[in-house]
Scaffold this active site. Structure first.
Site, PDB file in Angstrom:
ATOM      1  N   CYS A 164      21.922  99.106  45.834  1.00 53.59           N
ATOM      2  CA  CYS A 164      21.283 100.290  46.421  1.00 53.59           C
ATOM      3  C   CYS A 164      19.779 100.079  46.319  1.00 53.59           C
ATOM      4  O   CYS A 164      19.299  98.973  46.526  1.00 53.59           O
ATOM      5  CB  CYS A 164      21.740 101.559  45.721  1.00 53.59           C
ATOM      6  SG  CYS A 164      21.450 101.543  43.932  1.00 53.59           S
TER       7      CYS A 164
ATOM      8  N   ARG B 147      17.322 104.229  55.659  1.00 57.71           N
ATOM      9  CA  ARG B 147      16.703 103.299  54.706  1.00 57.71           C
ATOM     10  C   ARG B 147      17.268 101.894  54.898  1.00 57.71           C
ATOM     11  O   ARG B 147      16.526 100.907  54.874  1.00 57.71           O
ATOM     12  CB  ARG B 147      16.930 103.751  53.262  1.00 57.71           C
ATOM     13  CG  ARG B 147      16.114 104.966  52.856  1.00 57.71           C
ATOM     14  CD  ARG B 147      16.315 105.305  51.389  1.00 57.71           C
ATOM     15  NE  ARG B 147      15.667 104.338  50.517  1.00 57.71           N
ATOM     16  CZ  ARG B 147      15.887 104.254  49.203  1.00 57.71           C
ATOM     17  NH1 ARG B 147      16.747 105.078  48.619  1.00 57.71           N
ATOM     18  NH2 ARG B 147      15.264 103.347  48.474  1.00 57.71           N
TER      19      ARG B 147
END
Length: 280
Positions: free
Chosen positions: A236, A180
């Site tokens: 995040c 990611r």
């Protein structure tokens, strides 16, 4: 450890009057699963706080603030009061997600000025598997009074992240999995990649293979490539799984650690913000 307590520690204090145990179990994409698990069985005396209903504000239509915006401080203080958390309470949070949801409550309480909060090591399944007591009893909630003293210095806003791009006073720490971070996959957000200049430290790297937190010494080694003399800004996808990294950095002795609460999902809601897609 400063912020993490063991099962034996909690068992020894389970019925002390100033202790409030909070079940924070939550499964992304299954918003009712955590409460259902709590109602089936939980640590005796635990109350339940929901990541999205209690520990986040509603998502804005334009996505600004991210997928789990910070709750309003006064509203959160009211919720804490209603479940019996006061300024004199000792709070122990647990989940079944490696500490991610419990760390969100840990961070939020500290953000509201409450230092006496801990995360239960290994979480609920390890507690139950270890033969520690569980039940399905619903605690009679006796409201307390929680007065917030917001610690704005724990937080970094999107504009501050923008201003620090290319600078040397801050280091960005991306807590998501490497694919990611590199932009190879993106299962949750509309754009893939990371904030330019960010370093990748997947949050589960703070855990041992059995799911317990690494020792402060091992955490210091895990974060050895990060500078201690600069401000670390941790993010995040939505500001939740960054919090175990914030906790672990504190355990490792880092003192200049802040959270970008909106995180990647907030960053990409501004069309002009740059995106990087390679290792840095």
């Amino acid at each position: 450890m400063k912020h993490v307590v063991s099962r034996k520690w909690l068992l020894a204090r389970l019925y002390e009057s100033d202790l409030v145990i909070v079940d924070c179990r939550f499964v992304m994409g299954q918003p009712d699963a955590g409460r259902a698990a709590y109602e089936e069985s939980h640590i005796p005396g635990a109350v339940y706080l929901d990541l999205e209903r209690d520990l986040s504000a509603p998502v804005e239509e334009d996505g600004q603030g991210g997928r789990h915006p910070l709750p309003d401080a006064a509203e959160l203080a009211g919720r804490l009061s209603r479940v019996g958390i006061g300024n004199d309470s000792r709070v122990v949070a647990y989940d079944d997600q490696g500490g991610a949801m419990a760390s969100r409550l840990w961070w939020l309480l500290r953000y509201l000025g409450h230092e006496n909060v801990f995360v239960l090591d290994e979480g609920f399944s390890a507690w139950k598997k270890g033969g520690y007591p569980v039940n399905a009893d619903q605690k009679v909630l006796i409201p307390s009074t929680f007065l917030a003293t917001v610690q704005h210095s724990m937080l970094v806003e999107m504009e501050e992240v923008q201003e620090s791009l290319g600078g040397e006073e801050r280091v960005l720490v991306d807590s998501r999995e490497a694919p990611r971070y590199r932009g190879e996959v993106e299962p949750l957000d509309k754009k893939a990649g990371h904030i330019p200049g960010a370093r990748n430290k997947f949050w589960k790297g703070v855990l041992q293979e059995d799911g317990s937190f690494k020792s402060p010494e091992a955490l210091a080694e895990h974060f050895a490539d990060l500078p201690r003399d600069k401000e670390l800004v941790v993010y995040c996808g939505s500001g939740v799984t960054a919090t175990p990294n914030v906790l672990a950095l504190s355990e490792a002795g880092f003192e200049k650690v802040k959270l970008y609460a909106g995180s990647w999902s907030d960053w990409i809601s501004y069309a002009a913000n740059p995106i990087a897609t390679r290792d840095e």
